[in-house]
Design a protein around this motif. Structure first.
Motif, mmCIF file in Angstrom:
data_model
loop_
_atom_site.group_PDB
_atom_site.id
_atom_site.type_symbol
_atom_site.label_atom_id
_atom_site.label_comp_id
_atom_site.label_asym_id
_atom_site.label_seq_id
_atom_site.Cartn_x
_atom_site.Cartn_y
_atom_site.Cartn_z
ATOM 1 N N VAL A 28 44.501 -158.097 -17.377
ATOM 2 C CA VAL A 28 44.962 -158.639 -18.654
ATOM 3 C C VAL A 28 46.399 -159.152 -18.535
ATOM 4 O O VAL A 28 47.277 -158.470 -17.993
ATOM 5 C CB VAL A 28 44.880 -157.550 -19.750
ATOM 6 N N GLY A 29 46.627 -160.372 -19.050
ATOM 7 C CA GLY A 29 47.969 -160.963 -19.063
ATOM 8 C C GLY A 29 48.439 -161.168 -20.496
ATOM 9 O O GLY A 29 47.624 -161.336 -21.411
ATOM 10 N N LEU A 30 49.755 -161.130 -20.684
ATOM 11 C CA LEU A 30 50.333 -161.353 -22.015
ATOM 12 C C LEU A 30 51.444 -162.391 -21.915
ATOM 13 O O LEU A 30 52.295 -162.308 -21.025
ATOM 14 C CB LEU A 30 50.925 -160.040 -22.560
ATOM 15 N N VAL A 31 51.425 -163.354 -22.833
ATOM 16 C CA VAL A 31 52.550 -164.283 -22.974
ATOM 17 C C VAL A 31 53.103 -164.086 -24.378
ATOM 18 O O VAL A 31 52.417 -164.353 -25.373
ATOM 19 C CB VAL A 31 52.101 -165.749 -22.762
ATOM 20 N N ALA A 48 49.995 -167.330 -16.333
ATOM 21 C CA ALA A 48 49.328 -166.040 -16.615
ATOM 22 C C ALA A 48 47.862 -166.100 -16.169
ATOM 23 O O ALA A 48 47.332 -165.138 -15.615
ATOM 24 C CB ALA A 48 49.435 -165.705 -18.096
ATOM 25 N N LEU A 49 47.232 -167.258 -16.391
ATOM 26 C CA LEU A 49 45.807 -167.396 -16.019
ATOM 27 C C LEU A 49 45.602 -167.375 -14.496
ATOM 28 O O LEU A 49 44.503 -167.100 -14.028
ATOM 29 C CB LEU A 49 45.237 -168.696 -16.608
ATOM 30 N N GLU A 50 46.676 -167.662 -13.759
ATOM 31 C CA GLU A 50 46.557 -167.554 -12.286
ATOM 32 C C GLU A 50 46.583 -166.096 -11.842
ATOM 33 O O GLU A 50 46.186 -165.767 -10.738
ATOM 34 C CB GLU A 50 47.717 -168.295 -11.602
ATOM 35 N N HIS A 51 47.126 -165.225 -12.699
ATOM 36 C CA HIS A 51 47.280 -163.815 -12.313
ATOM 37 C C HIS A 51 46.316 -162.879 -13.025
ATOM 38 O O HIS A 51 46.180 -161.718 -12.648
ATOM 39 C CB HIS A 51 48.704 -163.335 -12.631
ATOM 40 N N ILE A 147 49.990 -157.934 -16.379
ATOM 41 C CA ILE A 147 51.069 -158.864 -16.030
ATOM 42 C C ILE A 147 51.547 -159.561 -17.302
ATOM 43 O O ILE A 147 50.828 -159.661 -18.301
ATOM 44 C CB ILE A 147 50.637 -159.948 -15.000
ATOM 45 N N THR A 148 52.770 -160.077 -17.222
ATOM 46 C CA THR A 148 53.312 -160.858 -18.331
ATOM 47 C C THR A 148 54.182 -161.957 -17.728
ATOM 48 O O THR A 148 54.715 -161.783 -16.628
ATOM 49 C CB THR A 148 54.115 -159.959 -19.288
ATOM 50 N N ILE A 172 53.901 -152.837 -15.572
ATOM 51 C CA ILE A 172 53.608 -154.243 -15.884
ATOM 52 C C ILE A 172 54.355 -155.131 -14.896
ATOM 53 O O ILE A 172 55.560 -154.953 -14.688
ATOM 54 C CB ILE A 172 54.075 -154.582 -17.327
ATOM 55 N N GLU A 173 53.641 -156.090 -14.334
ATOM 56 C CA GLU A 173 54.297 -157.031 -13.415
ATOM 57 C C GLU A 173 54.856 -158.201 -14.219
ATOM 58 O O GLU A 173 54.148 -158.770 -15.062
ATOM 59 C CB GLU A 173 53.266 -157.533 -12.392
ATOM 60 N N ILE A 174 56.110 -158.538 -13.955
ATOM 61 C CA ILE A 174 56.715 -159.662 -14.687
ATOM 62 C C ILE A 174 56.813 -160.870 -13.773
ATOM 63 O O ILE A 174 57.384 -160.800 -12.691
ATOM 64 C CB ILE A 174 58.108 -159.278 -15.202
ATOM 65 N N VAL A 175 56.260 -161.975 -14.241
ATOM 66 C CA VAL A 175 56.253 -163.207 -13.460
ATOM 67 C C VAL A 175 57.212 -164.192 -14.127
ATOM 68 O O VAL A 175 57.245 -164.301 -15.360
ATOM 69 C CB VAL A 175 54.819 -163.804 -13.429
#
Ligand code: AMP
Length: 291
Positions: A28-31, A48-51, A147-148, A172-175
């Protein structure tokens, strides 16, 4: 046509959907956004969709990060436009909590992140980063993403969130999302909508000035002299400079010597009633890198 995207307004509904996704094995990703979405935001969704295989876009204009004299009431809101853009971007869910959902009438907790929130925007907007850190911590705990993605456009905010996540051991991984710009260099921002036609014509100078500083300093020109030349250009074009500084890219420590790389140039300036921010990395010339 892009499929409609479901919107939820409560933590309960959000958690139910995320639990289903997790049961199906999704990442799950969050923006996190304040809405009035533009291509800067949709680029973060793309990253986010890549991760992650499921992406939530939160839309919440957070009152606690605005001072009483700032633009909370006037901040652009565009629910219909946002829905279309999120649907087109490929994200899976909009989380749009209301104020009551986020802040109980006796809400009493604040997260304060020291160090990286000092200076730059933290000096002019002392309330700002604890408002951001508190709401972002809430969004993280509500959605529990893997991830976010946060934009480098708000570079200090990105570092504040990273420091909070590290200090509190949030899993949470931050990109980082690179800054998306108009073709004339102006960084996309929901607040660009405030600019008059004349101001809009002048606004790209902000990016030109910091890009020139970055290349001058990268080629060895003295930092103080470069910053001063940039400030004069902005002052003489109608900008009211809030700050124009060179700082370390990893912890925002003030830098006077280009040997202390990696560094970025940071600026905030008012153009009429609009406050614009921008930053660029310094890429030292090969010559400089050898010294
Ligand atoms: P906001 O809606 O302004 O709170 O921004 C939400 C997220 O979008 C933050 O992580 C911002 O850094 C990011 N963002 C805003 N503008 C841009 C841009 N021009 N390029 C990349 N990211 C951006």
């Amino acid at each position: 046509m892009a499929k409609r995207v479901n919107t939820v307004h409560t933590v309960e509904d959000l958690r139910e959907i995320v639990a289903d996704w997790r049961a199906e094995g999704h990442l799950v990703g969050l923006v996190a956004t304040m809405g009035a979405l533009h291509e800067g935001h949709t680029s973060l969704i793309g990253i986010a969709l890549e991760h992650a295989s499921r992406v939530i876009v939160s839309i919440f204009v957070n009152p606690t990060q605005f001072a009483p004299n700032e633009d909370f009431a006037a901040y652009p809101r565009d629910t219909a436009g946002d829905n279309l853009k999120v649907a087109k971007s490929g994200a899976h869910l909009i989380y749009a909590p209301n104020n009551e959902q986020m802040y109980a009438s006796d809400f009493s907790t604040q997260i304060f992140v020291g160090g990286v929130s000092d200076g730059l925007c933290g000096a002019a907007r002392p309330h700002f980063f604890s408002g951001v850190a508190t709401v972002v911590a809430k969004l993280f705990l509500q959605a529990m993403p893997d991830i976010t993605v946060f934009g480098e456009k708000d570079y200090q905010q990105l570092l504040v969130v990273k420091r909070m996540v590290r200090d509190l051991d949030l899993p949470i991984e931050i990109v980082h999302g690179p800054i998306v710009r108009e073709s004339d260099g102006l960084a996309l921002s929901s607040r660009n909508a405030y600019l008059s036609e004349a101001e809009r014509a002048v606004a790209p100078l902000l990016n030109r000035v910091i890009s020139d500083i970055a290349s001058d300093v990268g080629e060895g020109r003295a930092v103080a002299e470069s910053l001063e030349a940039g400030r004069v250009r902005l002052d003489s074009t109608g900008f009211l400079v809030d700050y124009l500084e060179l700082r370390g890219a990893e912890n925002l420590a003030p830098i006077t010597d280009i040997a202390e790389r990696p560094a970025r140039v940071f600026v905030a300036a008012h153009l009429g009633s609009t406050r614009l921010i921008d930053n660029v990395a310094i890429n030292p010339s090969t010559e400089q890198r050898r010294t």
